[in-house]
Design a protein around this motif. Structure first.
Motif, mmCIF file in Angstrom:
data_model
loop_
_atom_site.group_PDB
_atom_site.id
_atom_site.type_symbol
_atom_site.label_atom_id
_atom_site.label_comp_id
_atom_site.label_asym_id
_atom_site.label_seq_id
_atom_site.Cartn_x
_atom_site.Cartn_y
_atom_site.Cartn_z
ATOM 1 N N THR A 34 -15.447 151.468 -25.555
ATOM 2 C CA THR A 34 -15.587 150.019 -25.583
ATOM 3 C C THR A 34 -17.055 149.630 -25.591
ATOM 4 O O THR A 34 -17.828 150.075 -24.756
ATOM 5 N N LEU A 35 -17.439 148.812 -26.535
ATOM 6 C CA LEU A 35 -18.830 148.390 -26.614
ATOM 7 C C LEU A 35 -19.084 147.284 -25.600
ATOM 8 O O LEU A 35 -18.417 146.257 -25.596
ATOM 9 N N THR A 39 -27.002 150.759 -32.864
ATOM 10 C CA THR A 39 -27.453 150.636 -31.479
ATOM 11 C C THR A 39 -26.717 151.678 -30.657
ATOM 12 O O THR A 39 -25.526 151.918 -30.869
ATOM 13 N N ILE A 40 -27.413 152.302 -29.728
ATOM 14 C CA ILE A 40 -26.742 153.223 -28.827
ATOM 15 C C ILE A 40 -26.646 152.585 -27.446
ATOM 16 O O ILE A 40 -27.494 151.776 -27.061
ATOM 17 N N TYR A 41 -25.599 152.956 -26.711
ATOM 18 C CA TYR A 41 -25.339 152.406 -25.390
ATOM 19 C C TYR A 41 -25.359 153.550 -24.392
ATOM 20 O O TYR A 41 -24.526 154.459 -24.455
ATOM 21 N N TYR A 73 -23.371 161.724 -18.102
ATOM 22 C CA TYR A 73 -24.035 160.610 -18.786
ATOM 23 C C TYR A 73 -23.696 160.730 -20.256
ATOM 24 O O TYR A 73 -23.344 161.805 -20.748
ATOM 25 N N MET A 74 -23.768 159.624 -20.974
ATOM 26 C CA MET A 74 -23.471 159.671 -22.403
ATOM 27 C C MET A 74 -24.148 158.509 -23.115
ATOM 28 O O MET A 74 -24.562 157.520 -22.499
ATOM 29 N N MET A 75 -24.266 158.668 -24.419
ATOM 30 C CA MET A 75 -24.864 157.645 -25.274
ATOM 31 C C MET A 75 -23.909 157.411 -26.431
ATOM 32 O O MET A 75 -23.719 158.293 -27.265
ATOM 33 N N THR A 76 -23.307 156.232 -26.450
ATOM 34 C CA THR A 76 -22.300 155.921 -27.447
ATOM 35 C C THR A 76 -22.899 155.076 -28.560
ATOM 36 O O THR A 76 -23.427 153.988 -28.289
ATOM 37 N N GLU A 123 -13.998 158.612 -33.092
ATOM 38 C CA GLU A 123 -14.459 158.972 -31.747
ATOM 39 C C GLU A 123 -15.833 159.611 -31.858
ATOM 40 O O GLU A 123 -16.058 160.477 -32.697
ATOM 41 N N ARG A 124 -16.749 159.159 -30.989
ATOM 42 C CA ARG A 124 -18.117 159.674 -30.995
ATOM 43 C C ARG A 124 -18.508 160.039 -29.567
ATOM 44 O O ARG A 124 -19.330 159.384 -28.941
#
Length: 630
Positions: free
Chosen positions: A15-16, A117-119, A156-159, A174-175
């Motif tokens: 979810t962004l 953009t990464i989150y 931790y992750m960067m979506t 899926e990323r």
């Protein structure tokens, strides 16, 4: 055709979020840098990222495109966003962040992607009330500074912002390859351990088929790491679910002790008196566990996700193609399995003599096919020979015959395959010799590997069950078709001198009646709606044994009076008695992931009617069975 991207989609990590910048994040303009597409390095999580100096860990991370070969260096590849330390190779899982409590972490993340953009989530002090996202637009960077916080295993992750790529009727990409481990150690001595991170990259090819990279530490079986151990070793593992799906992780042949569980926000270390034994532990998205185990037998073993779509060729591969008949029934475990599977080889000390087995009980179990009677196109079943007469070749029981055996009684089970195809049986939760574990082409040792049970052939599984409890047995070949057609059954191990009484000892095993071509129908003891009433006397205590062995879907097992959940006493998990400190009387409801088992005792306190209920959620009930208390 089902696939792992269509079943159990949990959009928690995808979810962004609303773009908001925490106070500790500093926005700066990054300079774009042109570079040739590099190859991703599988990260075995043995080496910490960054530079540690004077209690501060400095990280310089770059998010950019790289080429990933999750199956083999010459196999299928996909170009993905990946994380690298500045000037180093991109890694999947993301670079390991590991420090002692009290350390300050300063992480600068540079986004070199041109259109996303990464989150960033999870770069925050723990425990945390929430994992706020830090957005980093294309070509920009941010520096995040935080204290490591409480000891534990986190992620931790960067979506990347990929939701715009969704194609109607084709699902959501899926990323989750940009997730990694964040481990905070306590001060003082720390026992050596290993870290295993689960990642998924998935892309729809059409409305039914996905390409998937489903990996442990950046590799998919049979190219995952082989863990080497010796009898008597103590293995300490941290398992991190950096994906948007749940993963019930199952260890063959042994129990592991769950020492800690984490939610991503908080890590809970269990007191020694409350550390339970498991063979399967269901990890929700972003959740972690710290497990300890010690092999006492040599041979080859597996640690894998028990959701079939996460380990089945075609569903857990980049090719996205269903394997052919030969592959589905191949003796080579590298062909009939894929995805979230890791092999373990335990060396057996030399000079050990085999245990002599006397007074062996002998059973005959037939694998038969009968006339389809439900949604599934086939009806397969395990049928126990109960007298001198051999069962009819078309006799089928779904679920298969309940096997009742006695603890420490040597038992030989001759499996006779009367199907037109090969099969293999895994004795789930059973402590046994590797050769009989049921993974064709892998179980056993290099000098003697288990074969499939060919049509018209037989195999003798030699078992001596060291533990009384609730277990099961099921196919371990062409899993989706054979499992959804009925090849699963309960196994009950009793203490010496005890008799199994189905009037007071109730088994509820969940499976699927359904194929890859349509939505599954959940069966409980072979029924999709209701079972025969159970009679109980006021004041009587009955035992309930719950098992979930469908290919996917968590299920809630409960006992209710009307809409209210009653009270029971949980006594065992996965066949092992719960620690005395953990045996408590509480609400009669338990969620079980695939491959999990749970035992509880229910005492009828007043006359009336209660119900056993089963459903994929607490309020979505698919099965009910009356309990009439007189």
């Amino acid at each position: 055709m089902h696939n792992l991207n269509q079943i159990l989609f949990v959009p928690l990590l995808l979810t962004l979020p609303v773009e908001r910048v925490p106070a500790q994040a500093r926005l700066a303009r990054a300079t774009p840098r042109a570079a040739a597409l590099a190859v991703v390095k599988a990260n075995d999580n043995r080496k910490r990222a960054g530079e540690l100096k004077n209690g501060v860990l400095t990280l310089r991370l770059v998010v950019g495109m790289a080429r990933w070969y999750p199956e083999s260096p010459t196999g299928p590849f996909v170009d993905v966003a990946a994380i690298a330390e500045e000037g180093k190779e991109a890694q999947i899982p993301a670079p390991l962040i590991r420090v002692r409590t009290g350390t300050t972490i300063v992480a600068t993340i540079r986004n070199t992607l041109t259109d996303s953009t990464i989150y960033v989530r999870g770069l925050i002090e723990r425990p945390a009330a929430s994992l706020d996202s830090v957005p980093i637009p294309p070509g920009q960077s941010r520096t995040i500074r935080f204290a490591a916080g409480a000891p534990g295993t986190y992620f931790y992750m960067m979506t990347p912002g990929i939701m715009k790529e969704r194609v109607p009727g084709q699902g959501i990409p899926e990323r989750e390859q940009l997730g990694g481990a964040l481990v905070v150690d306590p001060q003082g001595d720390v026992s050596p351990d290993r870290i295993f991170v689960l990642n998924i990259w998935g892309n729809p090819r059409d409305s039914l088929v996905y390409s998937n990279a489903v990996t442990i530490n950046g590799r998919s079986w049979p190219f995952t790491e082989r863990v080497l151990a010796s009898v008597g070793d103590t293995l300490r593992w941290r398992v991190v679910n950096a994906t948007a799906r749940n993963h019930p992780m199952h260890l063959h042949g042994f129990y592991f002790r769950v020492d800690a569980r984490g939610t991503g926000k908080v890590d809970t270390v269990y007191a020694p008196a409350k550390r339970r034994l498991d063979v399967t532990e269901d990890l929700s998205p972003g959740h972690t566990m710290y497990m300890t185990w010690s092999p006492d037998r040599g041979g080859n073993w597996l640690f894998h996700c028990h959701i079939t779509f996460h380990v089945f060729p075609g569903d857990a591969q980049l090719s996205g193609a269903i394997p052919g008949e030969h592959a589905l029934h191949s003796v080579d475990a590298g062909v009939h399995m894929s995805g979230l599977v890791m092999g373990i080889t335990v060396d057996q000390p030399r000079g050990l003599r085999p245990i002599r087995r006397t007074n062996v009980r002998k059973l005959h179990l037939f694998v038969d096919e009968g006339r389809p009677r439900g949604v599934a196109k086939r009806a397969l079943g395990f049928v126990l020979q109960k007298d001198d007469r051999i069962p009819r070749i078309d006799s089928v029981e779904i679920p298969g015959s309940v096997l009742v055996v006695t603890r420490n009684e040597p038992t030989d089970i001759t499996i006779v395959n009367r199907l037109r195809e090969a099969t293999s049986i895994h004795w789930h939760g059973i402590e046994l010799e590797s050769l009989f574990d049921g993974v064709a082409g892998w179980s056993g040792s290099p000098s003697l590997l288990a074969a499939t049970i060919a049509p018209t052939d037989s195999f003798v599984a030699r078992l001596t069950l060291p533990r009384a409890g609730t277990f099961m047995y099921h196919t371990h070949l062409n899993d989706i078709e054979q499992l959804t057609s009925g090849l699963y059954a309960p196994m009950i191990v009793l203490e010496p001198g005890r008799k199994f009484n189905p009037a007071t000892d109730h088994v509820f095993i969940a499976g699927w009646d359904g194929t890859r071509d349509g939505p599954p129908l959940i069966l409980i003891n072979g029924d999709s709606a209701t079972g025969p009433p159970i009679e109980m006397a006021v004041g009587a205590t009955h035992r309930f044994r719950f098992i979930n062995i469908g290919p996917a879907v968590r299920l809630f097992f409960a006992i209710r009076r009307g809409a209210d959940v009653v009270i029971w006493r949980g006594i065992a998990k996965d066949g092992a008695d719960l620690p005395p400190a953990s045996i408590v009387t509480g609400p009669a409801i338990r969620r079980l992931g695939v491959g999990e088992m749970y035992d509880a005792e229910f005492t009828a306190r007043e006359p009336g009617e209660v119900q056993v209920t089963v459903g994929p959620s607490d309020g979505q009930l698919r099965f009910r069975q009356k309990i009439i208390v007189r």
